[in-house]
Design a protein around this motif. Structure first.
Motif, PDB file in Angstrom:
ATOM      1  N   MET A 134     -21.746 -15.409  15.277  1.00 38.29           N
ATOM      2  CA  MET A 134     -21.011 -15.621  14.060  1.00 38.29           C
ATOM      3  C   MET A 134     -19.506 -15.651  14.328  1.00 38.29           C
ATOM      4  O   MET A 134     -18.777 -16.398  13.700  1.00 38.29           O
ATOM      5  CB  MET A 134     -21.342 -14.513  13.074  1.00 38.29           C
ATOM      6  N   GLY A 135     -19.026 -14.887  15.266  1.00 41.55           N
ATOM      7  CA  GLY A 135     -17.611 -14.862  15.588  1.00 41.55           C
ATOM      8  C   GLY A 135     -17.126 -16.180  16.158  1.00 41.55           C
ATOM      9  O   GLY A 135     -15.989 -16.593  15.909  1.00 41.55           O
ATOM     10  N   ILE A 136     -17.969 -16.855  16.929  1.00 43.45           N
ATOM     11  CA  ILE A 136     -17.594 -18.129  17.514  1.00 43.45           C
ATOM     12  C   ILE A 136     -17.448 -19.179  16.410  1.00 43.45           C
ATOM     13  O   ILE A 136     -16.490 -19.952  16.397  1.00 43.45           O
ATOM     14  CB  ILE A 136     -18.621 -18.569  18.566  1.00 43.45           C
ATOM     15  N   GLY A 137     -18.367 -19.194  15.468  1.00 48.47           N
ATOM     16  CA  GLY A 137     -18.307 -20.148  14.359  1.00 48.47           C
ATOM     17  C   GLY A 137     -17.096 -19.931  13.473  1.00 48.47           C
ATOM     18  O   GLY A 137     -16.427 -20.887  13.065  1.00 48.47           O
ATOM     19  N   ILE A 138     -16.798 -18.678  13.176  1.00 46.92           N
ATOM     20  CA  ILE A 138     -15.618 -18.373  12.357  1.00 46.92           C
ATOM     21  C   ILE A 138     -14.350 -18.787  13.097  1.00 46.92           C
ATOM     22  O   ILE A 138     -13.417 -19.329  12.498  1.00 46.92           O
ATOM     23  CB  ILE A 138     -15.594 -16.879  11.996  1.00 46.92           C
ATOM     24  N   GLY A 139     -14.314 -18.559  14.403  1.00 46.24           N
ATOM     25  CA  GLY A 139     -13.159 -18.966  15.195  1.00 46.24           C
ATOM     26  C   GLY A 139     -12.929 -20.463  15.159  1.00 46.24           C
ATOM     27  O   GLY A 139     -11.798 -20.930  15.001  1.00 46.24           O
ATOM     28  N   VAL A 140     -14.000 -21.235  15.273  1.00 44.78           N
ATOM     29  CA  VAL A 140     -13.884 -22.693  15.237  1.00 44.78           C
ATOM     30  C   VAL A 140     -13.421 -23.152  13.859  1.00 44.78           C
ATOM     31  O   VAL A 140     -12.550 -24.023  13.733  1.00 44.78           O
ATOM     32  CB  VAL A 140     -15.225 -23.346  15.641  1.00 44.78           C
ATOM     33  N   VAL A 141     -13.979 -22.568  12.803  1.00 41.68           N
ATOM     34  CA  VAL A 141     -13.588 -22.945  11.440  1.00 41.68           C
ATOM     35  C   VAL A 141     -12.108 -22.622  11.203  1.00 41.68           C
ATOM     36  O   VAL A 141     -11.369 -23.437  10.636  1.00 41.68           O
ATOM     37  CB  VAL A 141     -14.492 -22.242  10.401  1.00 41.68           C
ATOM     38  N   LEU A 142     -11.671 -21.451  11.639  1.00 39.99           N
ATOM     39  CA  LEU A 142     -10.264 -21.097  11.471  1.00 39.99           C
ATOM     40  C   LEU A 142      -9.348 -22.023  12.268  1.00 39.99           C
ATOM     41  O   LEU A 142      -8.262 -22.384  11.800  1.00 39.99           O
ATOM     42  CB  LEU A 142     -10.025 -19.646  11.875  1.00 39.99           C
ATOM     43  N   LEU A 143      -9.776 -22.416  13.463  1.00 40.29           N
ATOM     44  CA  LEU A 143      -8.982 -23.368  14.238  1.00 40.29           C
ATOM     45  C   LEU A 143      -8.847 -24.706  13.508  1.00 40.29           C
ATOM     46  O   LEU A 143      -7.763 -25.296  13.459  1.00 40.29           O
ATOM     47  CB  LEU A 143      -9.613 -23.591  15.612  1.00 40.29           C
ATOM     48  N   ILE A 144      -9.937 -25.181  12.934  1.00 40.18           N
ATOM     49  CA  ILE A 144      -9.911 -26.463  12.220  1.00 40.18           C
ATOM     50  C   ILE A 144      -9.035 -26.369  10.974  1.00 40.18           C
ATOM     51  O   ILE A 144      -8.195 -27.242  10.727  1.00 40.18           O
ATOM     52  CB  ILE A 144     -11.348 -26.906  11.871  1.00 40.18           C
ATOM     53  N   VAL A 145      -9.213 -25.317  10.180  1.00 40.38           N
ATOM     54  CA  VAL A 145      -8.413 -25.162   8.960  1.00 40.38           C
ATOM     55  C   VAL A 145      -6.940 -25.009   9.312  1.00 40.38           C
ATOM     56  O   VAL A 145      -6.065 -25.604   8.663  1.00 40.38           O
ATOM     57  CB  VAL A 145      -8.926 -23.958   8.133  1.00 40.38           C
TER      58      VAL A 145
ATOM     59  N   MET B 199      -4.497 -20.777  13.037  1.00 47.06           N
ATOM     60  CA  MET B 199      -5.019 -21.248  14.328  1.00 47.06           C
ATOM     61  C   MET B 199      -5.006 -20.133  15.364  1.00 47.06           C
ATOM     62  O   MET B 199      -5.944 -20.020  16.165  1.00 47.06           O
ATOM     63  CB  MET B 199      -4.204 -22.442  14.832  1.00 47.06           C
ATOM     64  N   ALA B 200      -3.972 -19.302  15.367  1.00 42.89           N
ATOM     65  CA  ALA B 200      -3.930 -18.175  16.311  1.00 42.89           C
ATOM     66  C   ALA B 200      -5.047 -17.184  16.010  1.00 42.89           C
ATOM     67  O   ALA B 200      -5.692 -16.665  16.932  1.00 42.89           O
ATOM     68  CB  ALA B 200      -2.567 -17.487  16.246  1.00 42.89           C
ATOM     69  N   GLY B 201      -5.300 -16.934  14.737  1.00 46.32           N
ATOM     70  CA  GLY B 201      -6.411 -16.060  14.368  1.00 46.32           C
ATOM     71  C   GLY B 201      -7.758 -16.648  14.775  1.00 46.32           C
ATOM     72  O   GLY B 201      -8.652 -15.930  15.221  1.00 46.32           O
ATOM     73  N   GLY B 202      -7.904 -17.950  14.643  1.00 43.41           N
ATOM     74  CA  GLY B 202      -9.138 -18.614  15.068  1.00 43.41           C
ATOM     75  C   GLY B 202      -9.337 -18.541  16.564  1.00 43.41           C
ATOM     76  O   GLY B 202     -10.454 -18.322  17.052  1.00 43.41           O
ATOM     77  N   LEU B 203      -8.255 -18.701  17.306  1.00 46.21           N
ATOM     78  CA  LEU B 203      -8.352 -18.592  18.763  1.00 46.21           C
ATOM     79  C   LEU B 203      -8.732 -17.175  19.182  1.00 46.21           C
ATOM     80  O   LEU B 203      -9.577 -16.985  20.067  1.00 46.21           O
ATOM     81  CB  LEU B 203      -7.028 -19.005  19.408  1.00 46.21           C
ATOM     82  N   LEU B 204      -8.136 -16.192  18.516  1.00 48.72           N
ATOM     83  CA  LEU B 204      -8.472 -14.799  18.806  1.00 48.72           C
ATOM     84  C   LEU B 204      -9.940 -14.505  18.473  1.00 48.72           C
ATOM     85  O   LEU B 204     -10.649 -13.863  19.255  1.00 48.72           O
ATOM     86  CB  LEU B 204      -7.541 -13.866  18.033  1.00 48.72           C
ATOM     87  N   ALA B 205     -10.418 -14.992  17.324  1.00 45.09           N
ATOM     88  CA  ALA B 205     -11.819 -14.787  16.948  1.00 45.09           C
ATOM     89  C   ALA B 205     -12.753 -15.484  17.936  1.00 45.09           C
ATOM     90  O   ALA B 205     -13.818 -14.952  18.276  1.00 45.09           O
ATOM     91  CB  ALA B 205     -12.066 -15.301  15.534  1.00 45.09           C
ATOM     92  N   LEU B 206     -12.373 -16.657  18.409  1.00 45.05           N
ATOM     93  CA  LEU B 206     -13.190 -17.386  19.382  1.00 45.05           C
ATOM     94  C   LEU B 206     -13.267 -16.638  20.705  1.00 45.05           C
ATOM     95  O   LEU B 206     -14.353 -16.495  21.291  1.00 45.05           O
ATOM     96  CB  LEU B 206     -12.598 -18.782  19.597  1.00 45.05           C
ATOM     97  N   ILE B 207     -12.152 -16.114  21.170  1.00 45.75           N
ATOM     98  CA  ILE B 207     -12.138 -15.365  22.436  1.00 45.75           C
ATOM     99  C   ILE B 207     -12.967 -14.086  22.315  1.00 45.75           C
ATOM    100  O   ILE B 207     -13.765 -13.772  23.192  1.00 45.75           O
ATOM    101  CB  ILE B 207     -10.696 -15.060  22.860  1.00 45.75           C
ATOM    102  N   ILE B 208     -12.786 -13.356  21.219  1.00 52.15           N
ATOM    103  CA  ILE B 208     -13.560 -12.123  21.031  1.00 52.15           C
ATOM    104  C   ILE B 208     -15.044 -12.432  20.910  1.00 52.15           C
ATOM    105  O   ILE B 208     -15.886 -11.738  21.486  1.00 52.15           O
ATOM    106  CB  ILE B 208     -13.038 -11.352  19.802  1.00 52.15           C
ATOM    107  N   GLY B 209     -15.396 -13.490  20.181  1.00 47.16           N
ATOM    108  CA  GLY B 209     -16.803 -13.878  20.058  1.00 47.16           C
ATOM    109  C   GLY B 209     -17.425 -14.233  21.391  1.00 47.16           C
ATOM    110  O   GLY B 209     -18.571 -13.876  21.679  1.00 47.16           O
ATOM    111  N   LEU B 210     -16.679 -14.932  22.228  1.00 46.34           N
ATOM    112  CA  LEU B 210     -17.195 -15.283  23.559  1.00 46.34           C
ATOM    113  C   LEU B 210     -17.321 -14.056  24.450  1.00 46.34           C
ATOM    114  O   LEU B 210     -18.273 -13.938  25.227  1.00 46.34           O
ATOM    115  CB  LEU B 210     -16.288 -16.321  24.217  1.00 46.34           C
TER     116      LEU B 210
END
Length: 83
Positions: free
Chosen positions: A1-12, A37-48
């Motif tokens: 779920m963290g990876i998906g939220i990160g991608v969505v935040l990056l897109i928005v 976008m920075a929050g999305g990148l952080l969420a993507l890194i934490i999710g991974l």
């Protein structure tokens, strides 16, 4: 779920930073986009970081019984190479 939220935040965030040409009094939409976008990148890194250790392990459990009827549980936790 963290990876998906990160991608969505990056897109928005990218849409807000690069595609929106609106002026709101007291708010810079482009800066908000960069922050999202920075929050999305952080969420993507934490999710991974959370997801990778789960997929890189091979865990097995074996129950053996000797001739006297005693049972032994053996657990093995091997790392899978190449992933």
């Amino acid at each position: 779920m963290g990876i998906g939220i990160g991608v969505v935040l990056l897109i928005v965030g990218a849409i807000l930073a690069f595609a929106v040409n609106a002026d709101v009094a007291g708010i810079d939409i482009h800066v908000i986009g960069y922050i999202v976008m920075a929050g999305g990148l952080l969420a993507l890194i934490i999710g991974l970081m959370i997801q990778l250790p789960r997929t890189r392990r091979n865990r097995s459990t074996a129950i053996t019984t000797d001739q006297a009827g005693r049972q032994y549980v053996t657990e093995r936790d091997d790392r899978i190479d190449g992933i």
